[in-house]
Design a protein around this motif. Sequence first.
Motif, mmCIF file in Angstrom:
data_model
loop_
_atom_site.group_PDB
_atom_site.id
_atom_site.type_symbol
_atom_site.label_atom_id
_atom_site.label_comp_id
_atom_site.label_asym_id
_atom_site.label_seq_id
_atom_site.Cartn_x
_atom_site.Cartn_y
_atom_site.Cartn_z
ATOM 1 N N LYS A 81 50.889 -31.951 -54.140
ATOM 2 C CA LYS A 81 52.035 -32.628 -53.522
ATOM 3 C C LYS A 81 51.765 -32.879 -52.045
ATOM 4 O O LYS A 81 52.025 -33.969 -51.530
ATOM 5 N N LYS A 82 51.226 -31.853 -51.375
ATOM 6 C CA LYS A 82 50.938 -31.993 -49.945
ATOM 7 C C LYS A 82 49.850 -33.044 -49.722
ATOM 8 O O LYS A 82 49.923 -33.842 -48.781
ATOM 9 N N ALA A 83 48.851 -33.043 -50.596
ATOM 10 C CA ALA A 83 47.770 -34.028 -50.468
ATOM 11 C C ALA A 83 48.308 -35.437 -50.697
ATOM 12 O O ALA A 83 47.949 -36.380 -49.972
ATOM 13 N N ALA A 85 51.358 -36.505 -50.191
ATOM 14 C CA ALA A 85 52.171 -36.871 -49.033
ATOM 15 C C ALA A 85 51.271 -37.234 -47.855
ATOM 16 O O ALA A 85 51.545 -38.204 -47.125
ATOM 17 N N PHE A 86 50.204 -36.499 -47.671
ATOM 18 C CA PHE A 86 49.265 -36.780 -46.571
ATOM 19 C C PHE A 86 48.640 -38.157 -46.730
ATOM 20 O O PHE A 86 48.594 -38.960 -45.795
ATOM 21 N N PHE A 87 48.132 -38.456 -47.928
ATOM 22 C CA PHE A 87 47.475 -39.741 -48.141
ATOM 23 C C PHE A 87 48.477 -40.900 -48.133
ATOM 24 O O PHE A 87 48.128 -42.016 -47.730
ATOM 25 N N LYS A 89 51.052 -41.038 -46.207
ATOM 26 C CA LYS A 89 51.315 -41.227 -44.780
ATOM 27 C C LYS A 89 50.136 -41.944 -44.115
ATOM 28 O O LYS A 89 50.322 -42.799 -43.263
ATOM 29 N N GLU A 90 48.919 -41.607 -44.526
ATOM 30 C CA GLU A 90 47.710 -42.216 -43.962
ATOM 31 C C GLU A 90 47.596 -43.690 -44.318
ATOM 32 O O GLU A 90 47.050 -44.476 -43.556
ATOM 33 N N SER A 91 48.069 -44.068 -45.501
ATOM 34 C CA SER A 91 47.892 -45.447 -45.953
ATOM 35 C C SER A 91 48.865 -46.418 -45.293
ATOM 36 O O SER A 91 48.696 -47.620 -45.395
#
Length: 92
Positions: A81-83, A85-87, A89-91
């Motif tokens: 889930k954290k990964a 959300a991170f990706f 946000k990055e995109s």
Amino acid sequence: MSGKRYSEKFTIEAVKQVTERGYKVTDVCRRLGITSASLHKWIKLYGDTGSQHQQISEQQEELRKLRAELRRVSEERDILKKAAAFFAKESK
């Protein structure tokens, strides 16, 4: 009263020798080095429900393993889930 303590597995196996395999109480006592009073007490305790008791122990072991697996899978899910959300946000 400083009697010797035996494991539950040992007592159930001793009872099974009498109840399931048909050995005489005196023979089992002699072989295992226990008193006939102890064996008779164990037969009362585990005789009819010995297999049920063994089944409960197996179920408790399975429950312990399943809880450990659930904990591991939950941790993996949280990491994913954290990964995600991170990706996400990055995109942007």
